[in-house]
Design a protein around this motif. Structure first.
Motif, PDB file in Angstrom:
ATOM      1  N   SER A  96      15.906  31.680  88.293  1.00 52.71           N
ATOM      2  CA  SER A  96      15.601  32.907  88.885  1.00 52.71           C
ATOM      3  C   SER A  96      13.997  32.785  89.587  1.00 52.71           C
ATOM      4  O   SER A  96      13.750  33.797  90.353  1.00 52.71           O
ATOM      5  N   ALA A  97      13.484  31.869  89.454  1.00 53.64           N
ATOM      6  CA  ALA A  97      12.050  31.945  89.722  1.00 53.64           C
ATOM      7  C   ALA A  97      11.764  31.786  91.265  1.00 53.64           C
ATOM      8  O   ALA A  97      10.852  32.634  91.597  1.00 53.64           O
ATOM      9  N   GLY A  98      12.662  31.388  92.061  1.00 50.88           N
ATOM     10  CA  GLY A  98      12.789  31.582  93.480  1.00 50.88           C
ATOM     11  C   GLY A  98      12.656  33.026  94.104  1.00 50.88           C
ATOM     12  O   GLY A  98      11.957  33.477  94.727  1.00 50.88           O
ATOM     13  N   VAL A  99      13.993  33.720  93.696  1.00 44.35           N
ATOM     14  CA  VAL A  99      14.163  35.102  94.003  1.00 44.35           C
ATOM     15  C   VAL A  99      13.056  36.061  93.366  1.00 44.35           C
ATOM     16  O   VAL A  99      12.767  37.166  93.792  1.00 44.35           O
ATOM     17  N   ALA A 100      12.532  35.590  92.068  1.00 44.84           N
ATOM     18  CA  ALA A 100      11.336  36.528  91.445  1.00 44.84           C
ATOM     19  C   ALA A 100      10.167  36.564  92.285  1.00 44.84           C
ATOM     20  O   ALA A 100       9.563  37.493  91.970  1.00 44.84           O
ATOM     21  N   GLN A 160      18.615  38.741  93.593  1.00 41.72           N
ATOM     22  CA  GLN A 160      19.027  38.468  94.713  1.00 41.72           C
ATOM     23  C   GLN A 160      19.518  39.672  95.500  1.00 41.72           C
ATOM     24  O   GLN A 160      19.150  40.089  96.681  1.00 41.72           O
ATOM     25  N   GLY A 161      20.473  40.378  94.654  1.00 42.39           N
ATOM     26  CA  GLY A 161      21.211  41.500  95.154  1.00 42.39           C
ATOM     27  C   GLY A 161      20.360  42.662  95.199  1.00 42.39           C
ATOM     28  O   GLY A 161      20.301  43.452  96.247  1.00 42.39           O
ATOM     29  N   ALA A 162      19.555  42.969  94.398  1.00 46.89           N
ATOM     30  CA  ALA A 162      18.504  44.149  94.245  1.00 46.89           C
ATOM     31  C   ALA A 162      17.570  43.860  95.407  1.00 46.89           C
ATOM     32  O   ALA A 162      17.206  44.962  95.948  1.00 46.89           O
ATOM     33  N   ASN A 163      17.190  42.792  95.685  1.00 45.72           N
ATOM     34  CA  ASN A 163      16.001  42.609  96.573  1.00 45.72           C
ATOM     35  C   ASN A 163      16.699  42.994  98.114  1.00 45.72           C
ATOM     36  O   ASN A 163      15.852  43.969  98.700  1.00 45.72           O
ATOM     37  N   LEU A 164      17.706  42.882  98.531  1.00 40.08           N
ATOM     38  CA  LEU A 164      18.288  43.048  99.587  1.00 40.08           C
ATOM     39  C   LEU A 164      18.515  44.527  99.776  1.00 40.08           C
ATOM     40  O   LEU A 164      18.246  45.302 100.559  1.00 40.08           O
ATOM     41  N   ALA A 165      19.241  44.915  98.735  1.00 39.91           N
ATOM     42  CA  ALA A 165      19.987  46.352  98.880  1.00 39.91           C
ATOM     43  C   ALA A 165      18.781  47.496  98.475  1.00 39.91           C
ATOM     44  O   ALA A 165      18.818  48.331  99.270  1.00 39.91           O
ATOM     45  N   ILE A 166      17.901  47.232  97.634  1.00 42.14           N
ATOM     46  CA  ILE A 166      16.794  48.222  97.604  1.00 42.14           C
ATOM     47  C   ILE A 166      15.934  48.298  98.727  1.00 42.14           C
ATOM     48  O   ILE A 166      15.493  49.286  99.373  1.00 42.14           O
ATOM     49  N   VAL A 174      15.764  44.870 106.390  1.00 41.21           N
ATOM     50  CA  VAL A 174      15.968  43.783 105.512  1.00 41.21           C
ATOM     51  C   VAL A 174      14.412  43.227 105.162  1.00 41.21           C
ATOM     52  O   VAL A 174      14.108  42.428 104.441  1.00 41.21           O
ATOM     53  N   ALA A 175      13.505  43.740 105.898  1.00 40.48           N
ATOM     54  CA  ALA A 175      12.151  43.700 105.723  1.00 40.48           C
ATOM     55  C   ALA A 175      11.148  44.708 105.249  1.00 40.48           C
ATOM     56  O   ALA A 175      11.512  45.787 105.481  1.00 40.48           O
ATOM     57  N   THR A 176      10.086  44.587 104.618  1.00 38.91           N
ATOM     58  CA  THR A 176       9.131  45.419 104.399  1.00 38.91           C
ATOM     59  C   THR A 176       8.254  45.818 105.535  1.00 38.91           C
ATOM     60  O   THR A 176       8.245  45.013 106.488  1.00 38.91           O
ATOM     61  N   ASP A 177       7.401  47.040 105.453  1.00 34.42           N
ATOM     62  CA  ASP A 177       6.505  47.301 106.463  1.00 34.42           C
ATOM     63  C   ASP A 177       5.428  46.549 106.348  1.00 34.42           C
ATOM     64  O   ASP A 177       5.077  46.225 105.410  1.00 34.42           O
ATOM     65  N   ASP A 178       4.696  46.671 107.428  1.00 30.43           N
ATOM     66  CA  ASP A 178       3.234  45.873 107.522  1.00 30.43           C
ATOM     67  C   ASP A 178       2.134  46.897 106.886  1.00 30.43           C
ATOM     68  O   ASP A 178       1.979  47.887 106.999  1.00 30.43           O
ATOM     69  N   ILE A 179       1.447  46.272 105.865  1.00 34.56           N
ATOM     70  CA  ILE A 179       0.647  46.880 104.934  1.00 34.56           C
ATOM     71  C   ILE A 179      -0.949  46.602 105.240  1.00 34.56           C
ATOM     72  O   ILE A 179      -1.498  46.788 104.472  1.00 34.56           O
ATOM     73  N   SER A 180      -1.126  45.735 106.316  1.00 32.87           N
ATOM     74  CA  SER A 180      -2.264  45.343 106.619  1.00 32.87           C
ATOM     75  C   SER A 180      -3.331  46.132 106.950  1.00 32.87           C
ATOM     76  O   SER A 180      -4.692  46.054 106.913  1.00 32.87           O
ATOM     77  N   ASP A 181      -2.990  47.445 107.273  1.00 33.22           N
ATOM     78  CA  ASP A 181      -4.175  48.469 107.615  1.00 33.22           C
ATOM     79  C   ASP A 181      -4.163  49.485 106.377  1.00 33.22           C
ATOM     80  O   ASP A 181      -4.992  50.496 106.346  1.00 33.22           O
ATOM     81  N   MET A 182      -3.664  49.018 105.061  1.00 31.19           N
ATOM     82  CA  MET A 182      -3.721  49.927 103.955  1.00 31.19           C
ATOM     83  C   MET A 182      -4.976  49.766 103.072  1.00 31.19           C
ATOM     84  O   MET A 182      -5.699  48.480 103.062  1.00 31.19           O
ATOM     85  N   THR A 275       4.066  41.263 105.550  1.00 31.69           N
ATOM     86  CA  THR A 275       5.209  41.750 105.208  1.00 31.69           C
ATOM     87  C   THR A 275       6.366  40.761 104.545  1.00 31.69           C
ATOM     88  O   THR A 275       5.732  39.756 104.530  1.00 31.69           O
ATOM     89  N   VAL A 276       7.390  41.088 103.906  1.00 29.59           N
ATOM     90  CA  VAL A 276       8.242  40.502 103.157  1.00 29.59           C
ATOM     91  C   VAL A 276       9.558  40.487 103.748  1.00 29.59           C
ATOM     92  O   VAL A 276      10.150  41.642 103.782  1.00 29.59           O
ATOM     93  N   GLN A 277      10.360  39.420 103.914  1.00 32.09           N
ATOM     94  CA  GLN A 277      11.930  39.279 104.041  1.00 32.09           C
ATOM     95  C   GLN A 277      12.511  39.353 102.708  1.00 32.09           C
ATOM     96  O   GLN A 277      12.275  38.460 102.001  1.00 32.09           O
ATOM     97  N   SER A 278      13.294  40.286 102.688  1.00 35.02           N
ATOM     98  CA  SER A 278      14.041  40.361 101.442  1.00 35.02           C
ATOM     99  C   SER A 278      15.199  39.436 100.965  1.00 35.02           C
ATOM    100  O   SER A 278      15.377  39.076  99.795  1.00 35.02           O
ATOM    101  N   GLY A 279      15.488  38.623 101.995  1.00 37.85           N
ATOM    102  CA  GLY A 279      16.464  37.657 101.685  1.00 37.85           C
ATOM    103  C   GLY A 279      15.760  36.234 101.424  1.00 37.85           C
ATOM    104  O   GLY A 279      16.701  35.385 101.263  1.00 37.85           O
TER     105      GLY A 279
END
Length: 358
Positions: A96-100, A160-166, A174-182, A275-279
């Motif tokens: 699980s190291a990769g998806v972790a 793997q499933g939780a990353n995509l579904a949540i 399928v990707a998170t929002d940009d946080i560079s201005d936070m 940002t992060v791609q969930s897959g």
């Protein structure tokens, strides 16, 4: 004068003079054989050979910026390969190291953005989640007695499933929002994803962290009681338990070290790309395990080092970027890695048998 007084004193040889007999158990082995017994020797020679090969066939590799890029690619693999190698020395491995890694990055990103918090709050929460995943894997292993393959395969599928579904549930994408201005982003980026200049070449901070973690892991393995525990539980956990080694603590803590590595690499990914791609992350666990195996660690446990995976990760980075710099078809990358993995495994096997036999 008596006869005793006239007799000359007997001359005795000084202690330690003359040939001394040895039974072979205390004989000093030749330096070459002692080096052969080290698990990192084979991969070191392989890394040198790969480096020389690409220096010859790919002219861009000779440029300082290209070598900095190779070291960067190696460091992102090597930081995770180190705790994975320690876990393998302890007789287990983690699928699980990769998806972790992606789970950690998603946690920090979504928590900070959705709740409008300082990004350091997300970073700390992601560390807690990553350590909890490692704790769960270790606890399930020692409580159920199931092989680590089955336990971590289950965790791999869950994450793997939780990353995509949540991610889709929270962000609608399928990707998170940009946080560079936070708030706190620049400070976190400086720690996890900054660069510095050496001789006019930009070097990523992960290269420094990689070498620092490698030195720390080597010291732990070779100079601490915990290092002895790792080798003991990997060699034979029942015998280790019989002599007082805390097997449960050692196994769980090794899985949590993998969680820490996943957190660190996840934070690097987040603050490098904002940002992060969930897959993503699927398949990376095999790269980490392969780097450790190429570095001299055995899947059966009880044998290996922390320096070997450093050279193993460097070989991966060298091949990955060297193929591009040489202008070859990058589709051959995985095939080349497979050949390299089998070759390194056979060399390590030969080195161990030769050293043991002699």
């Amino acid at each position: 004068m008596s006869m005793a007084q006239q007799a000359e004193p007997a001359v005795t040889a000084p202690p330690g003079s003359g040939p001394r007999k040895t039974d072979g158990r205390t004989t000093q082995r030749p330096l070459a054989l002692r080096l052969l017994a080290r698990p990192e020797v084979g991969v070191f020679l392989g890394a040198v050979a790969v480096l020389v090969f690409f220096l010859v066939v790919a002219e861009p590799v000779r440029d300082g910026s290209s070598m900095a890029n190779i070291l960067y690619q190696s460091s992102t693999i090597g930081i995770m390969a180190l705790p994975v190698a320690l876990l393998m020395i302890g007789g287990e491995f983690d699928l699980s190291a990769g998806v972790a890694v992606i789970t950690s990055a998603l946690t920090a990103s979504m928590l900070s953005y959705q709740l409008t918090l300082n990004v350091w709050t997300g970073v700390i929460a992601a560390l807690a989640v990553s350590l909890a995943v490692g704790l769960f894997n270790g606890w399930m292993l020692v409580k159920t007695g199931l092989p680590s393959f089955l336990v971590t395969l289950g965790t791999f599928l869950i994450l793997q499933g939780a990353n995509l579904a949540i991610t889709k549930l929270v962000t609608g994408n399928v990707a998170t929002d940009d946080i560079s201005d936070m708030e706190g982003f620049e400070q976190a980026k400086a720690l996890f994803a900054s660069s510095f200049e050496v001789g006019g070449v930009q070097v990523k901070i992960t290269v420094v962290w990689w070498l620092v973690f490698a030195a720390l892991a080597t010291w732990v393995l070779l100079r601490t009681k915990y290092g002895n525990w790792v080798f003991a539980v990997g060699g034979n956990k029942d015998s280790a338990r019989a002599v007082g080694v805390p097997v449960t603590f050692t196994k769980i803590s090794l899985f949590m070290l993998v969680g820490f590595g996943a957190w660190f690499v996840g934070m690097h990914n987040l603050f490098s790309f904002n940002t992060v791609q969930s897959g993503e992350g699927v398949g990376q666990e095999l790269i980490y395990i392969a780097a450790a195996v190429i570095g001299g660690c055995l899947l059966t446990g009880g044998y290996g080092s922390a320096i070997g995976p450093v050279f193993g990760a460097f070989m991966f980075g060298m091949v990955q970027q060297g193929i591009v710099y040489a202008g070859w078809n990058p589709d051959w990358f995985k095939a080349f890695l497979g050949v390299m993995l089998l070759g390194a495994t056979l060399i390590n096997l030969w080195v161990r048998r030769t050293a043991t036999r002699r």
